[in-house]
Motif scaffolding. Structure first.
Motif, PDB file in Angstrom:
ATOM      1  N   PHE A 423     -33.393 -13.396 -64.945  1.00  0.00           N
ATOM      2  CA  PHE A 423     -33.622 -14.701 -65.586  1.00  0.00           C
ATOM      3  C   PHE A 423     -33.460 -15.819 -64.570  1.00  0.00           C
ATOM      4  O   PHE A 423     -32.723 -15.684 -63.602  1.00  0.00           O
ATOM      5  N   GLY A 424     -34.156 -16.903 -64.796  1.00  0.00           N
ATOM      6  CA  GLY A 424     -34.004 -18.053 -63.891  1.00  0.00           C
ATOM      7  C   GLY A 424     -35.030 -19.106 -64.232  1.00  0.00           C
ATOM      8  O   GLY A 424     -35.552 -19.150 -65.358  1.00  0.00           O
ATOM      9  N   GLU A 425     -35.327 -19.914 -63.242  1.00  0.00           N
ATOM     10  CA  GLU A 425     -36.338 -20.958 -63.424  1.00  0.00           C
ATOM     11  C   GLU A 425     -37.706 -20.290 -63.433  1.00  0.00           C
ATOM     12  O   GLU A 425     -38.302 -20.079 -62.375  1.00  0.00           O
ATOM     13  N   GLY A 426     -38.177 -19.870 -64.592  1.00  0.00           N
ATOM     14  CA  GLY A 426     -39.487 -19.213 -64.579  1.00  0.00           C
ATOM     15  C   GLY A 426     -40.522 -20.164 -65.120  1.00  0.00           C
ATOM     16  O   GLY A 426     -40.184 -21.014 -65.918  1.00  0.00           O
ATOM     17  N   HIS A 427     -41.785 -20.032 -64.660  1.00  0.00           N
ATOM     18  CA  HIS A 427     -42.796 -20.779 -65.397  1.00  0.00           C
ATOM     19  C   HIS A 427     -43.449 -19.787 -66.340  1.00  0.00           C
ATOM     20  O   HIS A 427     -43.538 -18.586 -66.057  1.00  0.00           O
ATOM     21  N   ASP A 428     -43.835 -20.307 -67.501  1.00  0.00           N
ATOM     22  CA  ASP A 428     -44.084 -19.478 -68.668  1.00  0.00           C
ATOM     23  C   ASP A 428     -45.029 -18.305 -68.468  1.00  0.00           C
ATOM     24  O   ASP A 428     -44.830 -17.249 -69.017  1.00  0.00           O
ATOM     25  N   LYS A 469     -44.557 -10.426 -55.112  1.00  0.00           N
ATOM     26  CA  LYS A 469     -44.512 -11.628 -55.964  1.00  0.00           C
ATOM     27  C   LYS A 469     -43.687 -11.365 -57.224  1.00  0.00           C
ATOM     28  O   LYS A 469     -42.936 -12.234 -57.677  1.00  0.00           O
ATOM     29  N   LEU A 470     -43.818 -10.159 -57.763  1.00  0.00           N
ATOM     30  CA  LEU A 470     -43.045  -9.823 -58.973  1.00  0.00           C
ATOM     31  C   LEU A 470     -41.551  -9.895 -58.708  1.00  0.00           C
ATOM     32  O   LEU A 470     -40.785 -10.419 -59.519  1.00  0.00           O
ATOM     33  N   ALA A 471     -41.158  -9.363 -57.535  1.00  0.00           N
ATOM     34  CA  ALA A 471     -39.735  -9.335 -57.199  1.00  0.00           C
ATOM     35  C   ALA A 471     -39.163 -10.752 -57.146  1.00  0.00           C
ATOM     36  O   ALA A 471     -37.981 -10.970 -57.424  1.00  0.00           O
ATOM     37  N   ALA A 472     -40.006 -11.720 -56.810  1.00  0.00           N
ATOM     38  CA  ALA A 472     -39.524 -13.100 -56.695  1.00  0.00           C
ATOM     39  C   ALA A 472     -39.683 -13.881 -58.004  1.00  0.00           C
ATOM     40  O   ALA A 472     -39.342 -15.055 -58.075  1.00  0.00           O
ATOM     41  N   THR A 473     -40.226 -13.237 -59.047  1.00  0.00           N
ATOM     42  CA  THR A 473     -40.495 -13.965 -60.304  1.00  0.00           C
ATOM     43  C   THR A 473     -39.321 -13.826 -61.273  1.00  0.00           C
ATOM     44  O   THR A 473     -38.775 -12.739 -61.442  1.00  0.00           O
ATOM     45  N   LYS A 474     -38.950 -14.933 -61.865  1.00  0.00           N
ATOM     46  CA  LYS A 474     -37.841 -14.924 -62.840  1.00  0.00           C
ATOM     47  C   LYS A 474     -38.400 -15.259 -64.222  1.00  0.00           C
ATOM     48  O   LYS A 474     -39.437 -15.922 -64.338  1.00  0.00           O
ATOM     49  N   ALA A 475     -37.673 -14.817 -65.248  1.00  0.00           N
ATOM     50  CA  ALA A 475     -38.103 -15.111 -66.618  1.00  0.00           C
ATOM     51  C   ALA A 475     -37.290 -16.274 -67.166  1.00  0.00           C
ATOM     52  O   ALA A 475     -36.074 -16.320 -66.975  1.00  0.00           O
ATOM     53  N   GLY A 476     -37.986 -17.177 -67.884  1.00  0.00           N
ATOM     54  CA  GLY A 476     -37.293 -18.340 -68.444  1.00  0.00           C
ATOM     55  C   GLY A 476     -36.642 -18.025 -69.786  1.00  0.00           C
ATOM     56  O   GLY A 476     -35.780 -18.765 -70.252  1.00  0.00           O
ATOM     57  N   HIS A 477     -37.073 -16.955 -70.450  1.00  0.00           N
ATOM     58  CA  HIS A 477     -36.532 -16.623 -71.766  1.00  0.00           C
ATOM     59  C   HIS A 477     -36.670 -15.125 -72.019  1.00  0.00           C
ATOM     60  O   HIS A 477     -37.340 -14.415 -71.240  1.00  0.00           O
ATOM     61  N   THR A 478     -36.063 -14.635 -73.101  1.00  0.00           N
ATOM     62  CA  THR A 478     -36.011 -13.184 -73.356  1.00  0.00           C
ATOM     63  C   THR A 478     -37.398 -12.571 -73.473  1.00  0.00           C
ATOM     64  O   THR A 478     -37.677 -11.510 -72.915  1.00  0.00           O
ATOM     65  N   HIS A 479     -38.267 -13.245 -74.195  1.00  0.00           N
ATOM     66  CA  HIS A 479     -39.613 -12.705 -74.391  1.00  0.00           C
ATOM     67  C   HIS A 479     -40.311 -12.539 -73.026  1.00  0.00           C
ATOM     68  O   HIS A 479     -40.925 -11.503 -72.745  1.00  0.00           O
ATOM     69  N   GLY A 480     -40.170 -13.570 -72.200  1.00  0.00           N
ATOM     70  CA  GLY A 480     -40.765 -13.518 -70.850  1.00  0.00           C
ATOM     71  C   GLY A 480     -40.153 -12.388 -70.027  1.00  0.00           C
ATOM     72  O   GLY A 480     -40.838 -11.724 -69.255  1.00  0.00           O
ATOM     73  N   PHE A 481     -38.855 -12.156 -70.228  1.00  0.00           N
ATOM     74  CA  PHE A 481     -38.163 -11.103 -69.484  1.00  0.00           C
ATOM     75  C   PHE A 481     -38.757  -9.728 -69.825  1.00  0.00           C
ATOM     76  O   PHE A 481     -39.023  -8.907 -68.949  1.00  0.00           O
ATOM     77  N   VAL A 482     -38.970  -9.503 -71.137  1.00  0.00           N
ATOM     78  CA  VAL A 482     -39.525  -8.215 -71.560  1.00  0.00           C
ATOM     79  C   VAL A 482     -40.928  -8.046 -70.960  1.00  0.00           C
ATOM     80  O   VAL A 482     -41.277  -6.996 -70.407  1.00  0.00           O
ATOM     81  N   ARG A 483     -41.708  -9.115 -71.015  1.00  0.00           N
ATOM     82  CA  ARG A 483     -43.078  -9.028 -70.452  1.00  0.00           C
ATOM     83  C   ARG A 483     -43.026  -8.765 -68.946  1.00  0.00           C
ATOM     84  O   ARG A 483     -43.837  -8.014 -68.405  1.00  0.00           O
ATOM     85  N   LEU A 484     -42.067  -9.381 -68.294  1.00  0.00           N
ATOM     86  CA  LEU A 484     -41.932  -9.202 -66.844  1.00  0.00           C
ATOM     87  C   LEU A 484     -41.593  -7.745 -66.521  1.00  0.00           C
ATOM     88  O   LEU A 484     -42.175  -7.133 -65.620  1.00  0.00           O
TER      89      LEU A 484
END
Ligand SMILES: Cc1cc2nc3c(=O)[nH]c(=O)nc-3n(C[C@H](O)[C@H](O)[C@H](O)COP(=O)(O)OP(=O)(O)OC[C@H]3O[C@@H](n4cnc5c(N)ncnc54)[C@H](O)[C@@H]3O)c2cc1C
Length: 557
Positions: A423-428, A469-484
């Protein structure tokens, strides 16, 4: 105290995935271990999710008066020997009893004169299929109700992120995250059945399900196989048409740009009635010969049958007709452009004939289990029913025998921390952008369908960029985390598909190598196995046992 780290659910048998494979696995585990604590967990709502719920639930059934050996031969030959023969025999021999069991639970099947109404299915000569009233939705719901009444615990909205392992590599359950609250969950179990289906790439039908199970098993060190095979089918960009089987039985044909039917040329026995992957393969060859675009010619369907397509035969055509209006009606009964499409991988967990994976404590059911490389219309669900039952039985037998494995607090805490770091500063839409990059690669017709060593090696290289790029990507919320996490699994699956495809140096079923265009039974009646060793995929092969249906003569030295 594991409870302090997250929500703790303790079970004797844990089943992950609530489609046909998982529902039957949970039921079977309970019936074989009535006093056991059986839990079924799913990322969504059990009974309303999974490919099973969306399907028509046509299923293979071998009744007592059928020739079981002939049906086994049918499936094995249709799979060009990429099949676990003993397992398939047991799956088929269980099928009649399971249909009767489903009837007892309240599911209805059409009967005439007391006999089940069945029909042939494409690609199989003698094996017949039947479908429940209400299709997959009703099938799943009836099974869900049976699970509830037999005391099986159903836990929904938990997305499993990792398998838990003890110090000896024993699978001790799973860890996951509540898809709504983000709460961390520890699902400790003596035996774990993965029934999450295989990996799709969010295209075609059921886009929100990617089936991460085989990738989780691979990451834990289990052997997986069949990554070089895929589910190929003809697809149309015009509208979604789930009814080619009926249309072809009523006279529709695939034709090339010159309007010539071409299936007879490639599949003289079956022509347009061939299994979808053989149609896709023929389409690839026509394209290669410069005869594209290709069409399904529905003008051959007699006028009096057309209303069926819009309304009754495939009920949801009604929806598309309403949505697309009069134009759909015209398109549907003319020539509609079609192309060969790579729907999903057949990559699955390698097991023995008791659905036991290569790691202790781990079992697999449904399409997450590698019983064969192609399933025909009706053997997807058929295989799920049977492997579910067998996996549940094996898991129950183990759970009766062993003590609960030790799950270390430190291990669980590190999995929780791994989630936190996602989790972190993710863009949607970051994960969707990366997914799109992956799709552009995996759906390349000259890569996932028509393969060469050179192109496969280039593709592995191209994936490295997406991984970074994936390794550097963070999710802004739970739903985004699951998709990630799902996107990560899809990228890993793509890599395994390319690696396994490079290893199998022949062409067979949906695996078409331009540089090895012939089927080679002498050298390739083998499973291509992938195991994770030191962070990399280790490839090996293993002969396929043929105790029931002897291999073709060419296979003997
Ligand atoms: C439109 C359509 C029509 C079809 N028609 C037929 C047919 O008539 N006959 C036939 O034989 N086959 C048919 N098929 C194919 C068949 O439906 C599937 O192959 C079969 O249902 C797969 O069952 P399964 O139990 O392996 O997986 P699924 O039914 O897909 O269930 C897998 C479950 O695992 C869950 N899951 C996945 N990953 C995780 C995770 N990380 N954590 C928690 N849960 C997870 C998912 O939410 C899902 O509920 C059809 C498929 C579709 C889409």
């Amino acid at each position: 105290m594991l409870e302090k780290i997250g929500r703790l659910i303790d079970s004797d048998v844990l089943v992950v995935g609530g489609g046909a494979g998982g529902l039957w696995a949970a039921l079977s585990a309970k019936r074989h271990f009535p006093e056991g604590r059986i839990t079924l967990v799913d990322a969504h709502m059990v009974g309303r999710t999974g490919h099973t719920a969306f399907s028509n639930a046509w299923m293979v059934m071998v009744s007592p008066e059928d020739d079981l050996d002939a049906c086994v031969r049918d499936i094995v030959e249709g799979n060009e020997w990429i099949a676990e023969q003993e397992l398939i025999r047991e799956v088929l021999s269980l099928s009649y009893g399971q249909v009767l069991d489903l009837e007892r639970m309240g599911l209805r099947f059409a009967r005439e004169g007391g006999q089940f109404v069945r029909r042939p299915t494409r690609g199989l000569r003698v094996t017949k299929v039947l479908k429940p009233v209400g299709g997959g939705l009703e099938f799943c719901w009836v099974l869900r109700k049976a699970l509830e009444s037999e005391g099986i615990r159903i836990v929904e909205r938990i997305f499993v992120t990792d398998l838990l392992q003890d110090d000896h590599g024993w699978i001790a359950g799973a860890a996951g995250i509540d898809g709504r609250s983000g709460e961390f969950c520890v699902l400790r179990a003596k035996a774990t059945v993965l029934a999450t289906n295989s990996v799709t790439f969010r295209a075609g039908f059921v886009r929100d399900l990617t089936g991460t199970g085989p990738v989780l098993a691979y990451r834990a060190g289990a052997a997986i196989t069949n990554a070089e095979f895929g589910y190929l089918r003809p697809a149309t960009p015009k509208f979604y048409f789930e009814g080619i089987t009926f249309a072809i039985q009523d006279g529709a044909k695939f034709v090339n740009a010159a309007g010539e039917p071409f299936m007879e040329k490639y599949e003289p026995d079956w022509a347009d009635q061939a299994d979808v992957q053989l149609i896709s393969k023929a389409m690839v060859m026509e394209k290669r010969a410069g005869k594209a675009p290709l069409y399904l010619d529905m003008s051959l369907v007699p006028e009096e049958k057309r209303e069926d397509y819009l309304h009754s035969t495939v009920a949801w055509m009604d929806y598309f007709y309403k949505k697309l209006g009069e134009r759909a009606r015209i398109d549907m009964f003319g020539r509609t452009e079609y192309y060969p499409f790579y729907q999903m991988t057949k990559m699955a967990i390698k097991t023995d004939s008791g659905c036991r994976a290569s790691l202790p404590g781990l079992f697999a059911a449904g399409l997450a289990q590698a019983s064969c490389a192609t399933h025909f219309a009706g053997f997807h669900i058929g295989a799920c029913n049977g492997t579910g039952w067998i996996a549940g039985r094996s898991a129950a037998a183990l759970a009766r025998e062993v003590q609960a494995p030790a799950v270390s607090e430190a291990g669980a805490a590190s999995l929780k921390d791994k989630i936190r770091r996602g989790f972190g500063e993710g863009h949607d839409r970051a994960e969707d952008e990366l997914l799109f990059e992956l799709q552009k690669l995996i759906f390349r017709y000259d890569l996932s369908i028509l393969k060469t060593e050179e192109r496969l090696s280039e593709a592995v290289g191209a994936l490295a960029g997406i991984e970074e790029k994936l390794a550097a990507t963070k999710a802004g919320h739970t739903h985004g985390f699951v998709r990630l996490r799902e996107t990560e699994a899809m990228v890993e699956a793509a890599k395994l598909i390319f690696i396994a495809s490079r290893a199998r140096q022949e062409s067979r079923l949906s695996h078409i190598r331009e540089d090895f265009p012939k089927r080679d039974d002498r050298n390739w009646l083998r499973w291509v196995l992938l195991r994770r060793r030191g962070g990399e995929a280790e490839v090996s092969t293993e002969p396929i046992a043929t105790p029931l249906v002897p291999p073709p003569r060419e296979a003997s030295p």
